[in-house]
Design a protein around this motif. Structure first.
Motif, short mmCIF file in Angstrom:
data_model
loop_
_atom_site.label_atom_id
_atom_site.label_comp_id
_atom_site.label_asym_id
_atom_site.label_seq_id
_atom_site.Cartn_x
_atom_site.Cartn_y
_atom_site.Cartn_z
N ASN D 2 0.87 -1.25 -0.14
CA ASN D 2 0.02 0.00 0.00
C ASN D 2 0.83 1.36 -0.04
N ILE D 3 1.85 1.46 0.67
CA ILE D 3 2.64 2.78 0.94
C ILE D 3 3.43 2.86 -0.42
N ARG D 4 3.81 1.68 -1.16
CA ARG D 4 4.67 1.93 -2.25
C ARG D 4 3.60 2.68 -3.39
N GLY D 5 2.45 2.09 -3.24
CA GLY D 5 1.35 2.88 -4.28
C GLY D 5 1.23 4.35 -3.96
N ILE D 6 1.03 4.47 -2.65
CA ILE D 6 0.91 6.08 -2.39
C ILE D 6 2.13 6.88 -2.78
N VAL D 7 3.14 6.25 -2.43
CA VAL D 7 4.55 6.99 -2.58
C VAL D 7 4.93 7.26 -4.25
N GLN D 8 4.81 6.24 -4.83
CA GLN D 8 5.32 5.98 -6.14
C GLN D 8 4.33 6.40 -7.09
N ALA D 14 -4.82 8.35 -3.59
CA ALA D 14 -3.76 8.52 -2.52
C ALA D 14 -2.50 9.10 -2.89
N GLY D 15 -2.14 8.37 -4.19
CA GLY D 15 -0.99 8.98 -4.70
C GLY D 15 -0.78 10.49 -4.97
N ARG D 16 -2.17 10.85 -5.70
CA ARG D 16 -2.18 12.30 -5.95
C ARG D 16 -2.02 13.04 -4.59
N PHE D 18 -0.63 12.40 -1.80
CA PHE D 18 0.76 12.30 -1.44
C PHE D 18 1.46 13.52 -2.29
N ASP D 19 1.42 13.39 -3.46
CA ASP D 19 2.09 14.55 -4.39
C ASP D 19 1.89 15.62 -3.91
N ARG D 20 0.40 15.88 -3.86
CA ARG D 20 -0.12 17.36 -3.43
C ARG D 20 0.49 17.79 -2.16
N CYS D 21 0.76 16.97 -1.32
CA CYS D 21 1.11 17.20 0.16
C CYS D 21 2.73 17.72 0.02
N VAL D 22 3.41 16.80 -0.69
CA VAL D 22 4.93 17.13 -0.92
C VAL D 22 4.98 18.65 -1.61
N VAL D 119 8.60 19.88 -8.71
CA VAL D 119 7.22 20.29 -9.29
C VAL D 119 7.09 20.00 -10.68
N PHE D 120 8.42 19.94 -11.28
CA PHE D 120 8.45 19.69 -12.76
C PHE D 120 8.30 18.22 -13.12
N LYS D 121 8.72 17.49 -12.03
CA LYS D 121 8.47 15.78 -12.27
C LYS D 121 6.87 15.52 -12.10
N VAL D 122 6.35 16.23 -11.33
CA VAL D 122 4.78 16.19 -10.93
C VAL D 122 3.94 16.54 -12.24
N ALA D 123 4.59 17.64 -12.74
CA ALA D 123 3.94 18.25 -13.95
C ALA D 123 4.19 17.66 -15.18
N GLN D 124 5.30 16.74 -15.25
CA GLN D 124 5.86 15.99 -16.36
C GLN D 124 4.65 15.23 -17.21
#
Lengths: 248, 248, 248, 248
Positions: D2-8, D14-16, D18-22, D119-124
């Protein structure tokens, strides 16, 4: 007739020579005009310039008379933009002769500057000139919209900065009109530094205006790039049709 | 012969090494030239720089002799632009040795700067370089028209601002020539702020000139965008033909 | 009904006249607003402006009422952006009548400026306007990325220059926020000259930031050029399809 | 797991999140960094900022550990650019804890700024981002040639202006290095006005350099326009192929 060929044609040797002489005369006229603005010019030079100016105007008059005389439709030439420019370039000199001291010579003499546009007439047989001209023609409507948007942004920028900066710098942002000068200098990114916002509100407003402004300033480059591409495509299409017609 | 391969070819390992050495030498020459302009340089450094300069020029001379010696058509190399640049980069040093103190060393030494263009020769085998070169070649005629229009606009701007601002700021807009400096700084949007209009007429005139100027400044970007697109299309067309030929 | 045709349509003679009157009214409103910022205005002029403003607002009110009355879906018009702008342009005047002296009239009166956007509504039937609008629409996503990259670069530039210049010029680069002003003025190439780096580190940093900045500043021009090309292609494709359909 | 899914992953809810929190954490870190540069900050605020910074770094550490733990190839993540940036953003804080007072905290803390690139990684995953990225990739080689030409022009401009202006303004054009600052400010058209030529020779030289410079400054806009067009064509070609494959 022979003189008509020399004056009106640009294909013959004599015609090209005539055009070149007119160009040289225009260049000489521009040089003499700019030299006459130097305030520290010695009196001898000033006399030479006055004589040179008289000679140039007399030659321009001869050219004007020849152009009317050799024109197929004389009245049409006189009314055409080039005909009007040729006349306007002569008038100031003769008006000054008649009513010397009564009119401001300087301002009116500037009309001679208009003759420089004749250069574009000679140059228009050039392919590059024609292509750029087509690019501009394609982009004309968009350029008008762009111009209008620029004016609106300038107005908003001037009113806004007046609102933010008037209290802090009343002598620089005195009214919407003096603020408009700041807007022009800032949005064109010239930035002389004679007026700039110092309040936090004014600076944030400037930032927002500049973000919009950079988008707007980019429009002409995009328009010309796109217009040139269209002009090139049209050229190719025309050539393609010509070849096909020639081939079949 | 072996030396010919090293000097003339860029495909072999030795040839590439030779090219790289020449590049490093040119870079060293540029660095030493810029260091020698520092007025507060300690005497020791100045001595080192003088020695380094002598070494560099001697190596450039060796390179020049090798290039002549290994050239297929020696006279053609000497007359070619690169041959002339290579010679002009050497001359100042030897002239100074012979007539030291008689010529201004500084101005003439700047000729060595020309060698930097050799970098473009090495780089020209590069695809990107070739593509940019093609884009520039396609846009050359339009660029000339653009340059001419810029000069006309600069002239009109200088004459106009002189007319409007001369009475208000006679020391800054003294003649058409000092006004031309203002026109250059304004139309390129550099805007140092050493001279700017203060009269209402001058400011409105500046606004009109800038509106025209922004259209003109946008032309080079449009030309390069359009030229690059053409260069790319041509590349594809060539590749397409090559493939078709290879395929059939 | 007749009045509906006049107010809502732009195709009939009366409708076009109505649109033109509204445009003239907006222009008059803009002129009166900018005139009222002149602090040295004689009292008579100020009285005339106050009266003119009242007349303009009353006419705007009449227009607003007519637009609601003739709208097919009244509530939809009131909630639409143009409806809100029309209302916001009226409110300040009536609010001032009721609570005169209690609110800052100036700031709130600026809302009338919003009416200028109505011009774009009239203009949108224009082909050029539509094409530019399409070009902007195509480039919208890229423009957001560009805006974000600009903001990141501005932040980095502000933090960096603060680090390099704070000790040398603490009054000009006091905090990251005053440094941000420098970053905005520099990256947009406005360059007022009110703040600039004087340390070697700050100057090298400025050079690096400007190299990145020039790449970023070039993006909008590229976006518009590319967006315009797409908009033109789409237009042709649509016309091509129409012709094919008509032809078959 | 589960945690892998959230983080990666970025596709799950949940993943989105996590990204937003970062992202929010990075934004908070940027805000706290810029606030801490204000010299007039009251002590209470400064304490709050110190605590906030500690909390942010601890959360970043948690994120870093989670990313290593959940990575498929842990060593690969640590060596990847994003892994290095994540580590570099943490190090300064822990180094300061250990050797407080021994290193300049300020300079090293700036490393945290690097995290903004995440940020660019998320945006890519964004189409516009990918398109702009492709446009930049296509234009990369040309951009390098452009950069090199810019550097050569800057060098020539600096050496030239030093030659012309050194005698007139020795304090402003002291060496090639202080002249380089003028060259950067002028060729980017920023024009602060802290240094400008006053001799006739220097002004004519500036004019020539600016004419070249405007051609060079136009290159990035052209490159991006042409790169974007290519990226769009490629997208269409890919879609066309996909459709054909799907259709047949």
């Amino acid at each position: 007739m022979n003189i008509r060929g020399i004056v009106q044609d640009s294909d013959t040797v004599a015609g090209r020579l005539f055009d070149r002489c007119v160009m040289i005369l225009i260049a000489a006229s521009l040089v003499s005009m700019s030299l006459s603005t130097v305030p520290t010019l010695p009196p001898l030079w000033r006399t030479i310039l006055t004589v040179a100016e008289a000679v140039i105007v007399v030659l321009f008059t001869v050219e004007y008379v020849l152009r009317i005389w050799t024109a197929e439709d004389r009245w049409r030439y006189v009314r055409s933009p080039y005909g009007l420019v040729d006349l306007l370039a002569l008038l100031p000199f003769y008006l000054t002769l008649m009513w010397a001291g009564m009119i401001d010579l300087r301002a009116i003499r500037a009309l001679r500057l208009l003759r420089v546009f004749r250069v574009f007439k000679v140059a228009q047989y050039n392919t590059a000139m024609a292509r750029l001209g087509n690019a501009v023609k394609y982009a004309r409507d968009e350029a008008l919209v762009f111009l209008f948007a620029t004016l609106v942004l300038l107005y908003i920028a001037a009113m806004g900065i007046h609102h933010f900066e008037y209290e802090a710098q009343p002598e620089k942002f005195e009214s919407a009109f003096s603020s408009l000068w700041w807007a022009v200098v800032t949005l064109t990114t010239v930035g002389y530094g004679d007026a700039y916002p110092i309040t936090v509100g004014g600076r944030i407003f400037t930032f927002l205006v500049l973000i919009c402004g950079m988008g707007i300033v980019a429009v002409p480059a995009g328009l010309i790039a796109s217009g040139l591409s269209r002009a090139l495509e049209d050229e190719r299409a025309t050539r393609g049709i010509t070849r096909e017609t020639a081939g079949s």
